[in-house]
Design a protein around this motif. Sequence first.
Motif, PDB file in Angstrom:
ATOM      1  N   VAL A 217       0.853  -1.208   0.000  1.00  8.58           N
ATOM      2  CA  VAL A 217       0.000   0.000   0.000  1.00  8.58           C
ATOM      3  C   VAL A 217       0.881   1.248   0.000  1.00  8.58           C
ATOM      4  N   ASN A 218       1.964   1.199   0.798  1.00  5.14           N
ATOM      5  CA  ASN A 218       2.790   2.405   0.952  1.00  5.14           C
ATOM      6  C   ASN A 218       3.597   2.732  -0.285  1.00  5.14           C
ATOM      7  N   LYS A 219       3.794   1.731  -1.171  1.00  4.65           N
ATOM      8  CA  LYS A 219       4.556   2.066  -2.382  1.00  4.65           C
ATOM      9  C   LYS A 219       3.704   1.898  -3.620  1.00  4.65           C
ATOM     10  N   ALA A 220       2.371   1.898  -3.397  1.00  2.82           N
ATOM     11  CA  ALA A 220       1.457   1.567  -4.496  1.00  2.82           C
ATOM     12  C   ALA A 220       1.757   2.406  -5.731  1.00  2.82           C
ATOM     13  N   GLY A 221       2.084   3.650  -5.556  1.00  2.00           N
ATOM     14  CA  GLY A 221       2.298   4.510  -6.729  1.00  2.00           C
ATOM     15  C   GLY A 221       3.537   4.095  -7.507  1.00  2.00           C
ATOM     16  N   LEU A 222       4.477   3.396  -6.835  1.00  2.00           N
ATOM     17  CA  LEU A 222       5.755   3.058  -7.490  1.00  2.00           C
ATOM     18  C   LEU A 222       5.699   1.660  -8.086  1.00  2.00           C
ATOM     19  N   ALA A 223       5.168   0.733  -7.266  1.00  2.00           N
ATOM     20  CA  ALA A 223       5.150  -0.663  -7.757  1.00  2.00           C
ATOM     21  C   ALA A 223       3.997  -0.820  -8.736  1.00  2.00           C
ATOM     22  N   ASP A 224       4.054  -1.872  -9.519  1.00  2.00           N
ATOM     23  CA  ASP A 224       2.947  -2.112 -10.454  1.00  2.00           C
ATOM     24  C   ASP A 224       1.804  -2.776  -9.707  1.00  2.00           C
ATOM     25  N   ILE A 225       1.276  -2.064  -8.699  1.00  2.00           N
ATOM     26  CA  ILE A 225       0.242  -2.672  -7.846  1.00  2.00           C
ATOM     27  C   ILE A 225      -1.041  -1.837  -7.876  1.00  2.00           C
ATOM     28  N   LEU A 226      -0.999  -0.732  -8.677  1.00  4.18           N
ATOM     29  CA  LEU A 226      -2.207   0.099  -8.762  1.00  4.18           C
ATOM     30  C   LEU A 226      -3.113  -0.441  -9.862  1.00  4.18           C
ATOM     31  N   GLY A 227      -4.311   0.074  -9.881  1.00  3.75           N
ATOM     32  CA  GLY A 227      -5.192  -0.187 -11.015  1.00  3.75           C
ATOM     33  C   GLY A 227      -5.898  -1.529 -10.951  1.00  3.75           C
ATOM     34  N   ALA A 228      -6.620  -1.798 -12.011  1.00  2.00           N
ATOM     35  CA  ALA A 228      -7.489  -2.986 -12.038  1.00  2.00           C
ATOM     36  C   ALA A 228      -6.673  -4.245 -12.330  1.00  2.00           C
ATOM     37  N   HIS A 229      -7.170  -5.313 -11.738  1.00  2.29           N
ATOM     38  CA  HIS A 229      -6.516  -6.624 -11.915  1.00  2.29           C
ATOM     39  C   HIS A 229      -6.985  -7.260 -13.221  1.00  2.29           C
ATOM     40  N   GLY A 230      -8.131  -6.759 -13.709  1.00  4.34           N
ATOM     41  CA  GLY A 230      -8.629  -7.295 -14.985  1.00  4.34           C
ATOM     42  C   GLY A 230      -9.571  -8.468 -14.794  1.00  4.34           C
ATOM     43  N   ALA A 231     -10.185  -8.569 -13.583  1.00  3.72           N
ATOM     44  CA  ALA A 231     -11.200  -9.622 -13.358  1.00  3.72           C
ATOM     45  C   ALA A 231     -12.242  -9.049 -12.403  1.00  3.72           C
ATOM     46  N   VAL A 232     -13.376  -9.749 -12.280  1.00  2.00           N
ATOM     47  CA  VAL A 232     -14.372  -9.310 -11.293  1.00  2.00           C
ATOM     48  C   VAL A 232     -14.537 -10.403 -10.246  1.00  2.00           C
ATOM     49  N   ASN A 233     -14.934 -10.003  -9.030  1.00  4.01           N
ATOM     50  CA  ASN A 233     -15.080 -11.017  -7.973  1.00  4.01           C
ATOM     51  C   ASN A 233     -16.521 -11.515  -7.926  1.00  4.01           C
ATOM     52  N   VAL A 234     -16.789 -12.342  -6.940  1.00  6.11           N
ATOM     53  CA  VAL A 234     -18.117 -12.968  -6.841  1.00  6.11           C
ATOM     54  C   VAL A 234     -19.206 -11.896  -6.698  1.00  6.11           C
ATOM     55  N   GLN A 235     -18.794 -10.716  -6.231  1.00  4.90           N
ATOM     56  CA  GLN A 235     -19.782  -9.633  -6.065  1.00  4.90           C
ATOM     57  C   GLN A 235     -20.039  -8.948  -7.396  1.00  4.90           C
ATOM     58  N   GLY A 236     -19.298  -9.354  -8.423  1.00  4.39           N
ATOM     59  CA  GLY A 236     -19.418  -8.664  -9.703  1.00  4.39           C
ATOM     60  C   GLY A 236     -18.668  -7.352  -9.686  1.00  4.39           C
ATOM     61  N   GLU A 237     -17.812  -7.162  -8.653  1.00  2.00           N
ATOM     62  CA  GLU A 237     -17.040  -5.916  -8.571  1.00  2.00           C
ATOM     63  C   GLU A 237     -15.667  -6.107  -9.204  1.00  2.00           C
ATOM     64  N   GLU A 238     -15.221  -5.079  -9.915  1.00  6.56           N
ATOM     65  CA  GLU A 238     -13.897  -5.157 -10.541  1.00  6.56           C
ATOM     66  C   GLU A 238     -12.830  -5.272  -9.458  1.00  6.56           C
ATOM     67  N   GLN A 239     -11.952  -6.265  -9.579  1.00  5.95           N
ATOM     68  CA  GLN A 239     -10.907  -6.458  -8.575  1.00  5.95           C
ATOM     69  C   GLN A 239      -9.713  -5.566  -8.894  1.00  5.95           C
ATOM     70  N   MET A 240      -9.226  -4.866  -7.863  1.00  5.15           N
ATOM     71  CA  MET A 240      -8.008  -4.084  -8.017  1.00  5.15           C
ATOM     72  C   MET A 240      -6.826  -5.018  -7.727  1.00  5.15           C
ATOM     73  N   LYS A 241      -5.648  -4.687  -8.264  1.00  2.75           N
ATOM     74  CA  LYS A 241      -4.484  -5.561  -8.040  1.00  2.75           C
ATOM     75  C   LYS A 241      -4.238  -5.753  -6.543  1.00  2.75           C
ATOM     76  N   LEU A 242      -4.447  -4.676  -5.785  1.00  2.00           N
ATOM     77  CA  LEU A 242      -4.180  -4.744  -4.347  1.00  2.00           C
ATOM     78  C   LEU A 242      -5.215  -5.629  -3.633  1.00  2.00           C
ATOM     79  N   ASP A 243      -6.436  -5.718  -4.178  1.00  5.57           N
ATOM     80  CA  ASP A 243      -7.436  -6.650  -3.626  1.00  5.57           C
ATOM     81  C   ASP A 243      -6.898  -8.076  -3.704  1.00  5.57           C
ATOM     82  N   VAL A 244      -6.396  -8.405  -4.886  1.00  3.49           N
ATOM     83  CA  VAL A 244      -5.946  -9.777  -5.150  1.00  3.49           C
ATOM     84  C   VAL A 244      -4.682 -10.081  -4.343  1.00  3.49           C
TER      85      VAL A 244
END
Length: 328
Positions: free
Chosen positions: A39-66
């Motif tokens: 979380v603390n380096k999210a802007g630097l690491a490739d950890i921001l943005g969408a993961h490119g899938a949706v979860n059981v809730q039908g919500e778009e998963q963010m990379k950090l969610d996964v």
Amino acid sequence: MTLDEFTIYQTRQFPNATGELSTLLRDIGLACKFINKQVNKAGLADILGAHGAVNVQGEEQMKLDVYSNEVLINVLRNSSECAGIASEENDHFVAFDDIHSVNSKYVVMFDPLDGSSNIDVNASIGTIFCIYKRKSALGQPCTEEDFLQKGKNLMAAGYVIYGSSTMLVYATRLGVNGFTLEPSVGEFCLSHKDMKCPENGKVYSINQGNTCKYDDKLKSFLEYCMEEDKESGRPFSHRYIGSMVADLHRTLIKGGLFMYPADSKNPNGKLRLIYECNPMSYIIEMAGGIGSTGTQPVLEVTPTELHMRVPIFIGSKKMVEKALSLIQ
Ligand code: AHG
Ligand code: MN
Ligand code: MN
């Protein structure tokens, strides 16, 4: 006093305690330190943005969610104290079937990354978790009934808020305590002893954008919040961060009322009972506040499925009581 020292100290107050819960809490704290690092380096690491899938809730998963979900599952699978988990990001519960896990007493439910919509804009986000003693017999994999227990049966609940500082807030029947991460040492240190939710407050927190979908009684309560009345300190301030953990951390410390009610589009509101409303209601109630669905205490709701949603009115006792008197 570090988290470990604190839980060992607490365990000593129960002669027959075995320290398993302390070990489990340490494992959860370890997972959250890994999440905090990303979380603390999210802007630097490739950890921001969408993961490119949706979860059981039908919500778009963010990379950090996964990422957060995988870290928590892996740490708890390796823990000697967890029989299985249920997560916002998994359709079904996960029973750990190794010899240690099938003999573990506890199951853990969690929302690995709460407030995902705030990740990319650097607003506070969190992890929510709660711990039950399993109902199924030891020696075999845990079953769904272990994950469908009422919130009032919780052994413990907590959250980590990744904010201007990273804090772990942990509640048992003994009370609620806050630990701030000292990054240079990598330890959560006791910083908020015996936290209490103020009985009254002057802040209400709701996504006002949904007002057109609320029923008339709720609309009249929102009018009440915005009316001039010196004696009750109204109009109240409105604060809404959009991360349940951040909105409720403020409510726990300063008092206030957080609401995610049902509306014409979402008859049960948006927030999930098992890994959002139950743990947060347990924490707020152990601190002297109230968590209600609007018709019953959240902790009394009988869960029927892992991802069920309930409306929630939670925070300072007097503010929740006033809200319930006007909307019921
Ligand atoms: P999550 O990111 O785990 O899906 O949770 C988001 C939740 C909760 O954190 C917050 O209170 C609520 O969504 C905000 O919803 P709105 O954006 O509809 O107000
Ligand atoms: Mn959430
Ligand atoms: Mn989440």
